[in-house]
Design a protein around this motif. Structure first.
Motif, short mmCIF file in Angstrom:
data_model
loop_
_atom_site.label_atom_id
_atom_site.label_comp_id
_atom_site.label_asym_id
_atom_site.label_seq_id
_atom_site.Cartn_x
_atom_site.Cartn_y
_atom_site.Cartn_z
N GLY A 331 -22.24 53.64 60.42
CA GLY A 331 -21.74 52.33 60.03
C GLY A 331 -21.58 52.19 58.54
N TYR A 332 -21.49 50.95 58.09
CA TYR A 332 -21.27 50.63 56.68
C TYR A 332 -22.33 51.28 55.80
N ASN A 333 -21.88 51.96 54.75
CA ASN A 333 -22.76 52.63 53.79
C ASN A 333 -23.67 53.64 54.49
N LEU A 334 -23.13 54.28 55.55
CA LEU A 334 -23.79 55.33 56.32
C LEU A 334 -24.98 54.82 57.13
N PRO A 397 -15.57 53.86 63.91
CA PRO A 397 -16.85 54.56 63.77
C PRO A 397 -16.90 55.78 64.69
N HIS A 398 -17.43 56.87 64.19
CA HIS A 398 -17.55 58.09 64.97
C HIS A 398 -19.01 58.34 65.34
N ALA A 399 -19.21 59.15 66.36
CA ALA A 399 -20.57 59.54 66.72
C ALA A 399 -21.23 60.26 65.55
N LEU A 400 -22.55 60.09 65.42
CA LEU A 400 -23.26 60.67 64.27
C LEU A 400 -23.05 62.18 64.20
N ALA A 401 -23.03 62.85 65.35
CA ALA A 401 -22.84 64.29 65.35
C ALA A 401 -21.48 64.66 64.77
N HIS A 402 -20.45 63.89 65.10
CA HIS A 402 -19.11 64.18 64.58
C HIS A 402 -19.02 63.84 63.09
N ASP A 403 -19.71 62.77 62.66
CA ASP A 403 -19.73 62.44 61.24
C ASP A 403 -20.36 63.56 60.42
N LYS A 404 -21.47 64.11 60.91
CA LYS A 404 -22.15 65.19 60.18
C LYS A 404 -21.25 66.42 60.07
N ILE A 410 -15.11 68.09 54.98
CA ILE A 410 -14.22 67.31 54.11
C ILE A 410 -15.08 66.57 53.08
N GLU A 411 -14.80 66.81 51.81
CA GLU A 411 -15.66 66.31 50.74
C GLU A 411 -15.73 64.78 50.70
N ALA A 412 -14.59 64.09 50.82
CA ALA A 412 -14.55 62.63 50.64
C ALA A 412 -14.74 61.88 51.94
N TYR A 413 -15.21 62.54 52.98
CA TYR A 413 -15.25 61.92 54.31
C TYR A 413 -16.10 60.65 54.34
N ASP A 449 -7.56 55.99 56.63
CA ASP A 449 -8.72 55.10 56.44
C ASP A 449 -8.90 54.75 54.97
N LEU A 450 -8.76 55.74 54.09
CA LEU A 450 -8.92 55.48 52.66
C LEU A 450 -7.80 54.61 52.13
N TYR A 451 -6.60 54.80 52.67
CA TYR A 451 -5.48 53.94 52.25
C TYR A 451 -5.79 52.48 52.62
N TYR A 452 -6.34 52.28 53.81
CA TYR A 452 -6.70 50.91 54.22
C TYR A 452 -7.74 50.31 53.28
N ILE A 453 -8.76 51.10 52.96
CA ILE A 453 -9.83 50.60 52.09
C ILE A 453 -9.30 50.23 50.72
N GLU A 454 -8.43 51.07 50.17
CA GLU A 454 -7.93 50.85 48.81
C GLU A 454 -6.89 49.74 48.74
N ASN A 455 -6.29 49.38 49.87
CA ASN A 455 -5.21 48.39 49.87
C ASN A 455 -5.51 47.20 50.77
#
Length: 479
Positions: A331-334, A397-404, A410-413, A449-455
């Motif tokens: 979730g938000y802020n991990l 939101p993705h499952a924790l296993a997939h997030d890890k 991917i560095e900026a994930y 996702d990053l485009y959405y956050i930035e705009n």
């Protein structure tokens, strides 16, 4: 010192990039298209419903009123200039938001003047859809036409001069060529390359003076200073001398500026700073977004209660197991939370290794296949929205296993969770939903996702909700 001759022979009748004529024509085009949409949709609706054209004069009044309301925000922001139409940035969300705003204003005007009963609600609904589609199409046409006019020389870009060190000048020139922006690079003034070392002040001052003389003779509109920031004394000297000319002076073309697409000036008491990275949403934006989330989620849960009950009964009858599926998500802020979904599979995976769903997956139940196809399985996440763990719109939101796993590749994930995750998002309505079996698919989803956050904007959220309901791409890869 180098002067750059234009590689185009501009016509004498060419419009300057800041031409008032272009602004007026673009503005009138929007008003005329809106008025035309009002008349066409009004006549078509009344002919189909009542067998008569109705009152075309009323359609014109509503169309002109909607047009004037619609163009005002864009006019105030300066979005009818050449630069706006040659920016090559998606503007559909902004158009949708302003169009909704125009209709809300029409509703308020109708209420205050007690004229809402005169106009058919069916026609107004059709006018809303036809007008929105027409405006999006017109914007795409104007962007294409503007690009063609710039390339053919019928619109002359702003006249620019670069002044700086060879390395920064070269990088800045490359950026201008790559972007193909509406600017005409007239000249460059190359200063000594090693400005960190001691430079003869008299020679440097003479070069800057010669640059100002050249800028005045070329009628330059913009001067871009391309110098390493540690030499603020030289930058200040350049700014002071060019202040005597009617030009705009900019600092640019440094790597740190290119890495910060949304930088702006901030002030803390008497301290001024250049903000390179900001929190995605400010306090007021968070409050507005949260208020809308709570309002939509609360209302939807009440209205959909009978549907929830019916789906629950079907799930229990189709296969053994619980009605709801709970799984740990990022979730938000991990922060970790447990998501609510209707159970659509015979398994309830929530461990270190989770197999993503695939087409014709044997684990999907018969009723689950239907629920997943039309996104009904996502509806219980309205509970997560009320609990403050999710938003209506945001990165999925993705499952924790997939997030890890994705974080390792991917560095900026992890930046995608700088806002609350959403039930729907910009990546999903663009077809990037379902399993992410390759790094390229994960990267594509992350970029959206990053485009959405930035705009982010309220209009952007409304546009995504509209696409979620009506765009076929929002239902792609739903299995």
């Amino acid at each position: 010192m180098t002067t750059i001759e234009s590689n185009r022979r501009f016509r004498t009748a060419a419009l300057p990039a800041h031409s008032v004529v272009f602004t007026i024509l673009a503005l009138l085009a929007d008003v005329l298209v809106i008025c035309g949409a009002a008349v066409v949709s009004g006549i078509a609706y009344h002919m189909f419903t009542y067998g008569a054209v109705g009152a075309p004069g009323r359609y014109v009044i509503v169309g002109v009123s909607a047009g004037l309301i619609f163009v005002l925000p864009f006019l105030i922001r300066g979005d009818y200039g050449v630069r706006a139409y040659s920016a090559s940035e998606p503007s559909h969300g902004r158009i949708f938001f302003v169009w909704v705003y125009a209709f809300l204003c029409l509703g308020i005007i109708g209420f205050l003047t007690k004229t809402t009963h005169i106009y058919s609600r069916g026609w107004l609904l059709i006018f809303f859809v036809v007008g929105l589609l027409s405006l999006i199409a017109l914007n795409a046409i104007l962007e294409r036409v503007t690009t063609m006019l710039i390339e053919s020389g019928r619109i002359v870009g702003r006249r620019m001069m670069l002044i700086g060190t060879p390395r920064e000048i070269r990088e800045c020139t490359e950026q201008i060529v790559q972007r193909h922006a509406n600017m005409n690079l007239l000249a460059t003034e190359i200063l000594p390359g090693d400005l960190v070392a001691q430079v003869d002040a008299e020679s440097l001052q003479r070069m800057i003076t010669e640059a100002t003389v050249r800028a005045r003779s070329l009628s330059v509109d913009d001067v871009v200073i391309a110098i390493p920031w540690q030499r603020d004394d030289i930058i200040q000297s350049i700014v002071q001398q060019f202040a005597d000319l009617p030009v705009s002076v900019h600092i640019g073309c440094t790597r740190i500026l290119r890495a910060a697409p949304n930088l702006h000036i901030s002030q803390f008491s008497h301290l001024k700073t250049i903000t390179l990275v900001s929190a995605p949403l400010g306090p007021l934006q968070l409050l507005i977004k949260r208020g809308i989330d709570v309002g939509i989620a609360g209302t939807a849960l009440v209205l959909l209660a009978p549907l929830f009950l019916a789906i629950g009964v079907l799930i229990k009858r189709s296969s053994p197991g619980p009605v709801f599926f709970r799984q740990r998500r990022g979730g938000y802020n991990l922060a970790e939370f447990r998501i609510w979904k209707f159970r659509t599979m015979s398994t309830l995976d929530d461990g270190e290794h989770i197999v993503q769903a695939k087409r014709d997956d044997a684990r999907v139940t018969p009723i689950g296949r239907f629920l997943r196809r039309y996104n009904f399985d996502e509806l219980p996440q309205l509970i997560n929205v009320l609990q403050g763990e999710m938003s209506i719109v945001g990165p999925r939101p993705h499952a924790l296993a997939h997030d890890k796993e994705a974080t390792r590749k991917i560095e900026a994930y992890s930046r995608r969770l700088n806002v609350r995750p959403g039930i729907t998002g910009w990546a999903q309505v663009n077809g990037f939903r379902g399993p992410t079996l390759t790094v390229d698919l994960m990267q594509a989803r992350l970029e959206h996702d990053l485009y959405y956050i930035e705009n982010w904007s309220l209009g952007f959220d409304l546009y995504i909700l509209f696409l979620t309901l009506f765009s076929p791409r929002a239902y792609a890869n739903s299995f």
